[in-house]
Design a protein around this motif. Structure first.
Motif, PDB file in Angstrom:
ATOM      1  N   GLY A 113       3.155   5.152   7.969  1.00 28.29           N
ATOM      2  CA  GLY A 113       3.522   4.819   6.594  1.00 28.29           C
ATOM      3  C   GLY A 113       4.801   4.011   6.509  1.00 28.29           C
ATOM      4  O   GLY A 113       4.888   3.027   5.765  1.00 28.29           O
ATOM      5  N   ARG A 114       5.822   4.401   7.283  1.00 29.55           N
ATOM      6  CA  ARG A 114       7.078   3.644   7.291  1.00 29.55           C
ATOM      7  C   ARG A 114       6.853   2.217   7.768  1.00 29.55           C
ATOM      8  O   ARG A 114       7.463   1.272   7.264  1.00 29.55           O
ATOM      9  N   ALA A 115       5.989   2.066   8.767  1.00 26.25           N
ATOM     10  CA  ALA A 115       5.765   0.747   9.366  1.00 26.25           C
ATOM     11  C   ALA A 115       5.007  -0.200   8.441  1.00 26.25           C
ATOM     12  O   ALA A 115       5.106  -1.423   8.579  1.00 26.25           O
ATOM     13  N   LEU A 116       4.250   0.327   7.494  1.00 26.31           N
ATOM     14  CA  LEU A 116       3.458  -0.509   6.603  1.00 26.31           C
ATOM     15  C   LEU A 116       4.317  -1.379   5.694  1.00 26.31           C
ATOM     16  O   LEU A 116       3.904  -2.474   5.300  1.00 26.31           O
ATOM     17  N   GLY A 117       5.509  -0.912   5.329  1.00 26.70           N
ATOM     18  CA  GLY A 117       6.416  -1.709   4.514  1.00 26.70           C
ATOM     19  C   GLY A 117       6.065  -1.707   3.035  1.00 26.70           C
ATOM     20  O   GLY A 117       4.995  -1.247   2.608  1.00 26.70           O
ATOM     21  N   ARG A 118       6.974  -2.249   2.244  1.00 31.28           N
ATOM     22  CA  ARG A 118       6.817  -2.242   0.794  1.00 31.28           C
ATOM     23  C   ARG A 118       5.759  -3.221   0.316  1.00 31.28           C
ATOM     24  O   ARG A 118       5.195  -3.073  -0.770  1.00 31.28           O
ATOM     25  N   GLY A 119       5.474  -4.247   1.114  1.00 36.62           N
ATOM     26  CA  GLY A 119       4.436  -5.195   0.736  1.00 36.62           C
ATOM     27  C   GLY A 119       3.071  -4.530   0.649  1.00 36.62           C
ATOM     28  O   GLY A 119       2.262  -4.843  -0.229  1.00 36.62           O
ATOM     29  N   HIS A 120       2.816  -3.608   1.549  1.00 37.55           N
ATOM     30  CA  HIS A 120       1.564  -2.843   1.503  1.00 37.55           C
ATOM     31  C   HIS A 120       1.520  -1.993   0.234  1.00 37.55           C
ATOM     32  O   HIS A 120       0.482  -1.923  -0.441  1.00 37.55           O
ATOM     33  N   TYR A 121       2.639  -1.375  -0.100  1.00 37.24           N
ATOM     34  CA  TYR A 121       2.720  -0.475  -1.264  1.00 37.24           C
ATOM     35  C   TYR A 121       2.466  -1.217  -2.570  1.00 37.24           C
ATOM     36  O   TYR A 121       2.082  -0.599  -3.573  1.00 37.24           O
ATOM     37  N   ARG A 122       2.646  -2.523  -2.562  1.00 41.39           N
ATOM     38  CA  ARG A 122       2.458  -3.290  -3.797  1.00 41.39           C
ATOM     39  C   ARG A 122       1.022  -3.170  -4.312  1.00 41.39           C
ATOM     40  O   ARG A 122       0.793  -3.099  -5.523  1.00 41.39           O
ATOM     41  N   TYR A 123       0.048  -3.140  -3.399  1.00 45.06           N
ATOM     42  CA  TYR A 123      -1.345  -3.101  -3.822  1.00 45.06           C
ATOM     43  C   TYR A 123      -2.137  -1.917  -3.262  1.00 45.06           C
ATOM     44  O   TYR A 123      -3.169  -1.547  -3.820  1.00 45.06           O
ATOM     45  N   TRP A 124      -1.660  -1.344  -2.178  1.00 44.07           N
ATOM     46  CA  TRP A 124      -2.417  -0.315  -1.469  1.00 44.07           C
ATOM     47  C   TRP A 124      -1.773   1.054  -1.634  1.00 44.07           C
ATOM     48  O   TRP A 124      -0.559   1.171  -1.796  1.00 44.07           O
ATOM     49  N   HIS A 125      -2.602   2.078  -1.556  1.00 46.46           N
ATOM     50  CA  HIS A 125      -2.169   3.472  -1.701  1.00 46.46           C
ATOM     51  C   HIS A 125      -1.822   4.016  -0.309  1.00 46.46           C
ATOM     52  O   HIS A 125      -2.722   4.409   0.446  1.00 46.46           O
ATOM     53  N   PRO A 126      -0.535   4.066   0.058  1.00 47.92           N
ATOM     54  CA  PRO A 126      -0.167   4.429   1.431  1.00 47.92           C
ATOM     55  C   PRO A 126      -0.576   5.839   1.838  1.00 47.92           C
ATOM     56  O   PRO A 126      -0.804   6.090   3.024  1.00 47.92           O
ATOM     57  N   THR A 127      -0.650   6.761   0.879  1.00 47.93           N
ATOM     58  CA  THR A 127      -1.083   8.120   1.223  1.00 47.93           C
ATOM     59  C   THR A 127      -2.477   8.090   1.832  1.00 47.93           C
ATOM     60  O   THR A 127      -2.769   8.799   2.797  1.00 47.93           O
ATOM     61  N   SER A 128      -3.337   7.260   1.283  1.00 44.99           N
ATOM     62  CA  SER A 128      -4.682   7.140   1.821  1.00 44.99           C
ATOM     63  C   SER A 128      -4.682   6.340   3.118  1.00 44.99           C
ATOM     64  O   SER A 128      -5.316   6.730   4.100  1.00 44.99           O
ATOM     65  N   THR A 129      -3.950   5.234   3.131  1.00 48.65           N
ATOM     66  CA  THR A 129      -3.925   4.382   4.318  1.00 48.65           C
ATOM     67  C   THR A 129      -3.394   5.142   5.525  1.00 48.65           C
ATOM     68  O   THR A 129      -4.069   5.280   6.548  1.00 48.65           O
ATOM     69  N   ALA A 130      -2.154   5.607   5.422  1.00 51.27           N
ATOM     70  CA  ALA A 130      -1.532   6.293   6.557  1.00 51.27           C
ATOM     71  C   ALA A 130      -2.066   7.714   6.715  1.00 51.27           C
ATOM     72  O   ALA A 130      -2.059   8.263   7.819  1.00 51.27           O
ATOM     73  N   GLY A 131      -2.521   8.297   5.614  1.00 50.57           N
ATOM     74  CA  GLY A 131      -3.030   9.666   5.672  1.00 50.57           C
ATOM     75  C   GLY A 131      -4.235   9.812   6.568  1.00 50.57           C
ATOM     76  O   GLY A 131      -4.431  10.866   7.202  1.00 50.57           O
TER      77      GLY A 131
END
Length: 453
Positions: free
Chosen positions: A137-155
């Motif tokens: 999740g940390r590695a994904l960066g804020r650009g990912h958070y702009r459109y993607w749900h990190p809980t699902s991605t990294a989860g």
């Protein structure tokens, strides 16, 4: 011939399988209690009724589905992994900008029940699942958070790590599982703009796909090893400002210790403003509603992106409204779940107070985000006084931790909110508290069975 350098997931798999210490297991038990309280509190939600009705038509099994008896693991995860975030009180990791618990813990529990694992194996799976989720999740960066749900991605990575831990996979097989899980992950934020429960379904799907990826790896199926850094991998596709070095960055301890807990029933982006508002009002003691002239909240840009909502009309919208959060405190005091229900949202006094709230960006707070979630509140009173308070961190962050008694009280209150009797809930949380030293999962399973009695 030069040997190929390990991929990120290959190196991460080795890190994840190191021994788990007693302190990390104790932290995991506390977070299990927190997740369980959040999930049980959501049993009264429409989503819980819909999912329970669906699962009731599916075969039984060896895994506990909250409020729906014993089901197969995938069916149990549809309920358990969806309910943990419904009340918006689930744990959060600031740097990764995600919630590991609602995805990781249900998978660890389902896998542990299915494999007849020990309590310590269950907790180790939770610790390792958090580690994978947070690191990626940390590695994904804020650009990912702009459109993607990190809980699902990294989860999904955390879920497959937790399941792999229970299944006893070695580092080679875990790397395969991580590759498979990462190949079908993510979730788009569009659901935040519509009155739908899709966010919770993202979590359930991340949990289910993570469990399947571990099962496939246990059966010998290979997975892409460069799913993160490859030319068509996750970072290239979804993370324009990815920080690959964060996947393997040194840390003094298991990252589960860096997780924050949420004491208030609102989006975490609203919590610094809630805390600052409460701090400001303590300077004046009790104030009548008519004493407030205006309230101004200054916070980081991402909080405004998610929570600048001056006219919420639903419970979910209210939980993502800075204006409602501070207005409800001005009118009603300490935040409670009932303050985000329709009666309070439509209350004339609260509506009028929301109209007095303005918000703006605090550039210094934006610069500190996501390592710190901060806010400043300024309250203008009718007698000419101005109350002012700032927060760099919120209550529940590692810098401002919730004591064990507060965590336990929150979990019990949420369970009762969801309709669980106090004796049943007390027995359940007692069993969770004893997990680090318990000899068997049976006491926990018996307590969970009490939910259906």
């Amino acid at each position: 011939m030069t040997a190929r350098a390990p991929s990120l997931t290959e190196a991460l798999a080795v890190q994840l399988l190191r021994p788990v210490d007693t302190a990390a297991r104790q932290r995991a038990a506390a977070l299990v209690a927190d997740w369980l309280g959040c999930a049980l509190g959501a049993l009264r939600s429409p989503l819980a009724g819909q999912l329970t009705a669906l699962v009731a038509t599916l075969p039984g099994g060896e895994a506990t589905a909250l409020g729906a008896g014993r089901r197969d693991p995938a069916s149990a995860l549809l309920i358990n992994a969806a309910l943990g975030n419904v009340l918006e009180m689930d744990d959060v990791h600031r740097g990764a900008i995600l919630h590991a618990g609602p995805v990781v813990i249900p998978v660890a529990l389902a896998a542990a029940e299915s494999a007849d694992a020990t309590p310590q194996q269950f907790l180790d799976a939770v610790v390792r699942g958090y580690e994978a989720t947070i690191r990626i999740g940390r590695a994904l960066g804020r650009g990912h958070y702009r459109y993607w749900h990190p809980t699902s991605t990294a989860g999904a990575f955390g879920a497959t790590t937790a399941a792999s831990s229970i299944l006893g996979l070695d580092a080679n097989a875990l790397a395969d599982a991580l590759g498979t899980a990462g190949s079908r992950t993510g979730g788009l934020w569009q659901m935040r703009h519509e009155p739908v429960p899709t966010k919770s379904i993202h979590n359930a799907e991340a949990a289910r796909s993570g469990l399947l990826a571990a099962q496939l790896a246990a059966a010998g199926l290979r997975g892409p090893r460069r799913i993160l850094e490859g030319e068509q991998g996750l970072f290239a596709a979804t993370a324009p400002d990815a920080q690959p070095e964060m996947v393997l960055a040194d840390a003094p301890d298991w990252l589960i210790h860096t997780t924050s807990l949420k004491p208030w029933p609102a989006c975490r982006h609203a919590h610094p403003a809630i805390d600052a508002m409460r701090d400001a009002l303590r300077q004046a003691g009790g104030l009548p509603v008519e004493a407030f002239v205006s309230i101004h909240v200054s916070t980081y840009a991402e909080a405004l992106r998610f929570c600048d909502r001056p006219e919420p009309t639903t419970e979910l919208e209210a939980k993502f409204s800075l204006q409602h959060a501070v207005a409800a405190i001005a009118c009603l005091g300490r935040p409670e779940l009932a303050h985000y229900l329709s009666a309070t949202i439509q209350d004339p006094a609260v509506r009028a107070m929301r109209e007095r709230v303005t918000v703006s960006e605090d550039e210094a707070a934006s610069a500190r985000f996501p390592d710190h979630y901060g806010a400043t509140v300024t309250v203008a009173l009718a007698d000419g006084r101005r109350l002012h308070a700032s927060r760099v961190d919120a209550w529940g962050d590692p810098e401002c931790p919730m004591p064990e008694a507060a965590i336990a009280s929150k979990a019990l209150a949420l369970a009762e909110w969801g309709g669980v009797s106090k004796p049943v809930a007390t027995r359940l949380f007692d069993a969770v508290r004893e997990l680090p030293t318990a000899l068997s999962l049976q006491p926990l399973q018996a307590a969970l069975a009490g939910l259906d009695a």
